[in-house]
Design a protein around this motif. Structure first.
Motif, PDB file in Angstrom:
ATOM      1  N   GLY A  41     -18.109  13.736 -33.872  1.00  0.00           N
ATOM      2  CA  GLY A  41     -19.253  14.335 -33.208  1.00  0.00           C
ATOM      3  C   GLY A  41     -20.412  13.365 -33.084  1.00  0.00           C
ATOM      4  O   GLY A  41     -21.089  13.307 -32.059  1.00  0.00           O
ATOM      5  N   LEU A  49     -19.689  10.751 -30.439  1.00  0.00           N
ATOM      6  CA  LEU A  49     -19.857  11.293 -29.088  1.00  0.00           C
ATOM      7  C   LEU A  49     -21.276  11.069 -28.585  1.00  0.00           C
ATOM      8  O   LEU A  49     -21.482  10.780 -27.409  1.00  0.00           O
ATOM      9  CB  LEU A  49     -19.523  12.784 -29.083  1.00  0.00           C
ATOM     10  CG  LEU A  49     -19.694  13.519 -27.767  1.00  0.00           C
ATOM     11  CD1 LEU A  49     -18.751  12.964 -26.704  1.00  0.00           C
ATOM     12  CD2 LEU A  49     -19.456  15.002 -27.972  1.00  0.00           C
ATOM     13  N   THR A  50     -22.245  11.140 -29.487  1.00  0.00           N
ATOM     14  CA  THR A  50     -23.639  11.019 -29.074  1.00  0.00           C
ATOM     15  C   THR A  50     -24.131   9.576 -28.985  1.00  0.00           C
ATOM     16  O   THR A  50     -25.112   9.305 -28.304  1.00  0.00           O
ATOM     17  CB  THR A  50     -24.569  11.788 -30.033  1.00  0.00           C
ATOM     18  OG1 THR A  50     -24.451  11.243 -31.346  1.00  0.00           O
ATOM     19  CG2 THR A  50     -24.222  13.265 -30.050  1.00  0.00           C
ATOM     20  N   SER A  57     -14.932  23.305 -31.410  1.00  0.00           N
ATOM     21  CA  SER A  57     -16.334  22.994 -31.125  1.00  0.00           C
ATOM     22  C   SER A  57     -16.484  21.556 -30.631  1.00  0.00           C
ATOM     23  O   SER A  57     -17.212  21.292 -29.667  1.00  0.00           O
ATOM     24  CB  SER A  57     -17.171  23.218 -32.379  1.00  0.00           C
ATOM     25  OG  SER A  57     -18.497  22.847 -32.171  1.00  0.00           O
ATOM     26  N   LEU A  58     -15.794  20.627 -31.273  1.00  0.00           N
ATOM     27  CA  LEU A  58     -15.837  19.228 -30.853  1.00  0.00           C
ATOM     28  C   LEU A  58     -15.272  19.055 -29.446  1.00  0.00           C
ATOM     29  O   LEU A  58     -15.854  18.358 -28.616  1.00  0.00           O
ATOM     30  CB  LEU A  58     -15.064  18.344 -31.844  1.00  0.00           C
ATOM     31  CG  LEU A  58     -14.950  16.876 -31.471  1.00  0.00           C
ATOM     32  CD1 LEU A  58     -16.320  16.197 -31.524  1.00  0.00           C
ATOM     33  CD2 LEU A  58     -13.974  16.171 -32.401  1.00  0.00           C
ATOM     34  N   ILE A  97     -15.188  21.238 -27.074  1.00  0.00           N
ATOM     35  CA  ILE A  97     -16.148  21.805 -26.119  1.00  0.00           C
ATOM     36  C   ILE A  97     -17.279  20.815 -25.873  1.00  0.00           C
ATOM     37  O   ILE A  97     -17.684  20.597 -24.723  1.00  0.00           O
ATOM     38  CB  ILE A  97     -16.681  23.158 -26.625  1.00  0.00           C
ATOM     39  CG1 ILE A  97     -15.577  24.204 -26.555  1.00  0.00           C
ATOM     40  CG2 ILE A  97     -17.905  23.598 -25.833  1.00  0.00           C
ATOM     41  CD1 ILE A  97     -15.903  25.511 -27.241  1.00  0.00           C
ATOM     42  N   GLN A  98     -17.779  20.187 -26.927  1.00  0.00           N
ATOM     43  CA  GLN A  98     -18.859  19.209 -26.776  1.00  0.00           C
ATOM     44  C   GLN A  98     -18.412  18.017 -25.936  1.00  0.00           C
ATOM     45  O   GLN A  98     -19.141  17.570 -25.046  1.00  0.00           O
ATOM     46  CB  GLN A  98     -19.336  18.720 -28.136  1.00  0.00           C
ATOM     47  CG  GLN A  98     -20.118  19.742 -28.916  1.00  0.00           C
ATOM     48  CD  GLN A  98     -20.476  19.238 -30.304  1.00  0.00           C
ATOM     49  OE1 GLN A  98     -19.925  18.248 -30.794  1.00  0.00           O
ATOM     50  NE2 GLN A  98     -21.402  19.915 -30.950  1.00  0.00           N
ATOM     51  N   ILE A  99     -17.229  17.503 -26.207  1.00  0.00           N
ATOM     52  CA  ILE A  99     -16.714  16.364 -25.444  1.00  0.00           C
ATOM     53  C   ILE A  99     -16.564  16.757 -23.975  1.00  0.00           C
ATOM     54  O   ILE A  99     -16.957  16.018 -23.072  1.00  0.00           O
ATOM     55  CB  ILE A  99     -15.371  15.869 -26.017  1.00  0.00           C
ATOM     56  CG1 ILE A  99     -15.562  15.311 -27.423  1.00  0.00           C
ATOM     57  CG2 ILE A  99     -14.750  14.798 -25.116  1.00  0.00           C
ATOM     58  CD1 ILE A  99     -14.267  15.066 -28.173  1.00  0.00           C
ATOM     59  N   GLN A 120     -18.189  19.072 -22.339  1.00  0.00           N
ATOM     60  CA  GLN A 120     -19.507  19.235 -21.725  1.00  0.00           C
ATOM     61  C   GLN A 120     -20.133  17.892 -21.377  1.00  0.00           C
ATOM     62  O   GLN A 120     -20.714  17.730 -20.298  1.00  0.00           O
ATOM     63  CB  GLN A 120     -20.435  20.015 -22.656  1.00  0.00           C
ATOM     64  CG  GLN A 120     -20.090  21.472 -22.765  1.00  0.00           C
ATOM     65  CD  GLN A 120     -20.907  22.194 -23.817  1.00  0.00           C
ATOM     66  OE1 GLN A 120     -21.401  21.595 -24.765  1.00  0.00           O
ATOM     67  NE2 GLN A 120     -21.040  23.503 -23.660  1.00  0.00           N
ATOM     68  N   VAL A 121     -20.017  16.921 -22.274  1.00  0.00           N
ATOM     69  CA  VAL A 121     -20.581  15.594 -22.017  1.00  0.00           C
ATOM     70  C   VAL A 121     -19.889  14.951 -20.816  1.00  0.00           C
ATOM     71  O   VAL A 121     -20.543  14.420 -19.914  1.00  0.00           O
ATOM     72  CB  VAL A 121     -20.478  14.695 -23.269  1.00  0.00           C
ATOM     73  CG1 VAL A 121     -20.780  13.248 -22.943  1.00  0.00           C
ATOM     74  CG2 VAL A 121     -21.411  15.201 -24.364  1.00  0.00           C
ATOM     75  N   SER A 156     -20.715  16.724 -17.568  1.00  0.00           N
ATOM     76  CA  SER A 156     -22.082  16.381 -17.183  1.00  0.00           C
ATOM     77  C   SER A 156     -22.126  15.017 -16.508  1.00  0.00           C
ATOM     78  O   SER A 156     -22.783  14.841 -15.474  1.00  0.00           O
ATOM     79  CB  SER A 156     -22.984  16.391 -18.408  1.00  0.00           C
ATOM     80  OG  SER A 156     -24.263  15.932 -18.097  1.00  0.00           O
TER      81      SER A 156
END
Length: 121
Positions: free
Chosen positions: A2, A5-6, A40-41, A43-45, A47-48, A51
């Motif tokens: 996570g 990812l950022t 959750s991870l 979903i975050q990946i 979304q990034v 985007s």
């Protein structure tokens, strides 16, 4: 993962996550309590990547477009359900940008986790 990812650049994010996402299926199988964190991870990946794709193309929601393609081509959906995660992305790598490939890999990983859960451990 996570945190990476950022902080990773777009190219490094692709290089790191493409080979590691399929491994998350094995993690879910070995450690069922990690399902929630892994989902959750993913979903975050997703979304990034979605985007980043939306900033480059006119398609405002590439995931909706992908789901529409799967709806129109049932044979592709059946193939996705049978193939291992990210296998289709390796074959189509020349036709897609890295973020879209990563979106598809996230999708394939979700499908593999669901198939593994439904099929039994």
């Amino acid at each position: 993962m996570g945190t990476l990812l950022t902080v990773l650049t777009q190219a490094k994010r692709f290089t790191f996550f493409m080979p590691t996402l399929p491994c998350l299926v094995s993690f879910c199988q070995a450690f069922p309590p990690l399902y929630e964190d892994i989902v959750s991870l993913l979903i975050q990946i997703g979304q990034v990547c979605a985007s980043d794709v939306a900033t480059v193309t006119r398609d405002f929601d590439p995931i909706i477009t992908r789901l529409q393609q799967l709806k129109e081509k049932p044979s592709e959906r059946a193939r996705l359900l049978k193939e291992p995660a990210c296998k289709t992305e390796a074959r189509d790598s020349g036709s897609l940008d890295p973020n879209m490939q990563l979106c598809h890999c996230v999708e394939s990983t979700f499908i593999d986790i669901i198939n593994m859960s439904v099929g039994g451990v």
